[in-house]
Write a protein that holds these residues in place. Sequence first.
Motif, PDB file in Angstrom:
ATOM      1  N   HIS A  80       1.063  -0.866  -0.042  1.00  0.00           N
ATOM      2  CA  HIS A  80       0.324  -0.022  -0.159  1.00  0.00           C
ATOM      3  C   HIS A  80       0.763   1.307   0.174  1.00  0.00           C
ATOM      4  O   HIS A  80       0.187   2.306  -0.586  1.00  0.00           O
ATOM      5  CB  HIS A  80      -0.789  -0.451   0.737  1.00  0.00           C
ATOM      6  N   ILE A 223      -5.358   0.804   7.696  1.00  0.00           N
ATOM      7  CA  ILE A 223      -5.463   1.412   6.581  1.00  0.00           C
ATOM      8  C   ILE A 223      -6.373   2.301   5.595  1.00  0.00           C
ATOM      9  O   ILE A 223      -6.265   3.337   5.156  1.00  0.00           O
ATOM     10  CB  ILE A 223      -5.019   0.224   5.096  1.00  0.00           C
ATOM     11  N   TRP A 224      -7.185   2.208   6.372  1.00  0.00           N
ATOM     12  CA  TRP A 224      -8.567   2.366   5.930  1.00  0.00           C
ATOM     13  C   TRP A 224      -9.079   3.015   6.840  1.00  0.00           C
ATOM     14  O   TRP A 224     -10.443   3.689   6.175  1.00  0.00           O
ATOM     15  CB  TRP A 224      -9.519   1.684   5.017  1.00  0.00           C
ATOM     16  N   TYR A 230      -4.104   6.721   5.676  1.00  0.00           N
ATOM     17  CA  TYR A 230      -4.535   7.508   4.732  1.00  0.00           C
ATOM     18  C   TYR A 230      -3.143   8.370   3.383  1.00  0.00           C
ATOM     19  O   TYR A 230      -2.906   7.565   2.466  1.00  0.00           O
ATOM     20  CB  TYR A 230      -5.301   8.568   4.525  1.00  0.00           C
ATOM     21  N   ARG A 233      -1.550   5.442   1.519  1.00  0.00           N
ATOM     22  CA  ARG A 233      -2.335   4.749   0.203  1.00  0.00           C
ATOM     23  C   ARG A 233      -2.413   6.238  -0.312  1.00  0.00           C
ATOM     24  O   ARG A 233      -1.700   5.594  -1.832  1.00  0.00           O
ATOM     25  CB  ARG A 233      -3.509   4.676   0.340  1.00  0.00           C
ATOM     26  N   THR A 234      -1.438   7.377   0.128  1.00  0.00           N
ATOM     27  CA  THR A 234      -1.022   8.317  -0.739  1.00  0.00           C
ATOM     28  C   THR A 234       0.325   8.015  -0.842  1.00  0.00           C
ATOM     29  O   THR A 234       0.304   8.375  -2.175  1.00  0.00           O
ATOM     30  CB  THR A 234      -1.683   9.755   0.314  1.00  0.00           C
ATOM     31  N   GLY A 236       1.432   5.775  -1.825  1.00  0.00           N
ATOM     32  CA  GLY A 236       2.218   4.909  -2.537  1.00  0.00           C
ATOM     33  C   GLY A 236       1.080   4.836  -3.532  1.00  0.00           C
ATOM     34  O   GLY A 236       1.670   4.519  -5.114  1.00  0.00           O
ATOM     35  N   ALA A 237       0.369   5.768  -3.858  1.00  0.00           N
ATOM     36  CA  ALA A 237      -0.398   6.112  -5.544  1.00  0.00           C
ATOM     37  C   ALA A 237       0.442   7.161  -5.976  1.00  0.00           C
ATOM     38  O   ALA A 237       0.936   6.703  -6.895  1.00  0.00           O
ATOM     39  CB  ALA A 237      -2.302   6.272  -4.886  1.00  0.00           C
ATOM     40  N   HIS A 301      -5.571  -6.643   0.680  1.00  0.00           N
ATOM     41  CA  HIS A 301      -6.718  -6.179   1.238  1.00  0.00           C
ATOM     42  C   HIS A 301      -6.369  -7.107   1.935  1.00  0.00           C
ATOM     43  O   HIS A 301      -6.490  -8.672   2.449  1.00  0.00           O
ATOM     44  CB  HIS A 301      -7.903  -6.209   0.809  1.00  0.00           C
TER      45      HIS A 301
END
Length: 367
Positions: A80, A223-224, A230, A233-234, A236-237, A301
Amino acid sequence: MSAAPVDLPRWADTALVPLVSVAAALLVAGLVVVGIGESPLEATALLLRGSLGSAEGIGFTLYYTTNFIFTGLAVAVAYHAGLFNIGGEGQATIAGLCAALACTVLGALPGFLAAPLAILAAAAGGALYGLIPGWLQARRGSHVVITTIMLNFVAATLIVYLLREVMGKAGSMQPETPDFPASAVLLPMHKLLAPLGLKLPATPLNSAFLLALAALAAVWLLIWRTRLGYAIRTVGANPHAAAYAGISPARITMVAMAISGALAGGLAVNEALGVQHRLVLDFTAGYGFVGIAVALMGRAHPVGVGLAALLFGILYQGGAELSFDKPAITRDMVVVIGGVLILFAGALDGLFRRAVAVLLRVGRRTG
């Protein structure tokens, strides 16, 4: 020229694509079984009966599943953050050494203190060994894939030295520590559930399975449902967008790898504290590498990781029973089937994503 990315609904990406991958892998595995002159239907029935057809089989299956949950989550958290942690074996090894040291020092404490502290020591050791490659990438630009591979070898060498020269059991021909104090080990599940009136056969399944289920829930919340998740995940994106938003990619890289290493330490908790009750050489037994396939198949997930871990647990336990009942289907053949699953879930993922996208488009038109 690279192919255009395939956009799928979330439910299709997290559930349908892995299901198609598994079905295709099992079809190919069935062809392999046919090639050696056995019936794939009979082999499948024996595999399921051996893994899920009895309380003992279920116990062994869930024991394997526990290991795969921890190693799968370790890979998933790093994934992630845009990182590929393949150092679960090394992180679990260091976690085992830290747990063994804690058991030696804290063995005189009562069980309600000794066991939790040994678990925390394992998590801390794995976190530290995960933090090192995270720091190297964040501060020195060393790619985490390379450093985790190398640190696996360092950990493998270190445990051999320590078990032979420092921590080894006196008079033993095997590289192992003395048995841990009874207060520091985890209860087997059949003893844990006995006061509730449930009589289960003795299996390696122990209370680490409950920790693995808690880890699934904790990772989902992390993670969520948290700011840290957040940020992970940011980064990772899009690490550049994350930096523009005030998130430090370097800090998140180190934090994510530390969390990943701590989760990999759960493998040591299950094996050393829950089953062996001592530290033995090669206790990781490749579980860390299978965790990569578990994370990929589960789409990183926690729900998918849990289901993929159960699938590999069924394959490990059922495969052992299958090779016993059908000598032509050797243990190596079962390993090949697992390799096919890994191949289809990883390298051929894009192929199945495109196939599912085509099926969904056809379904919309006909509907």
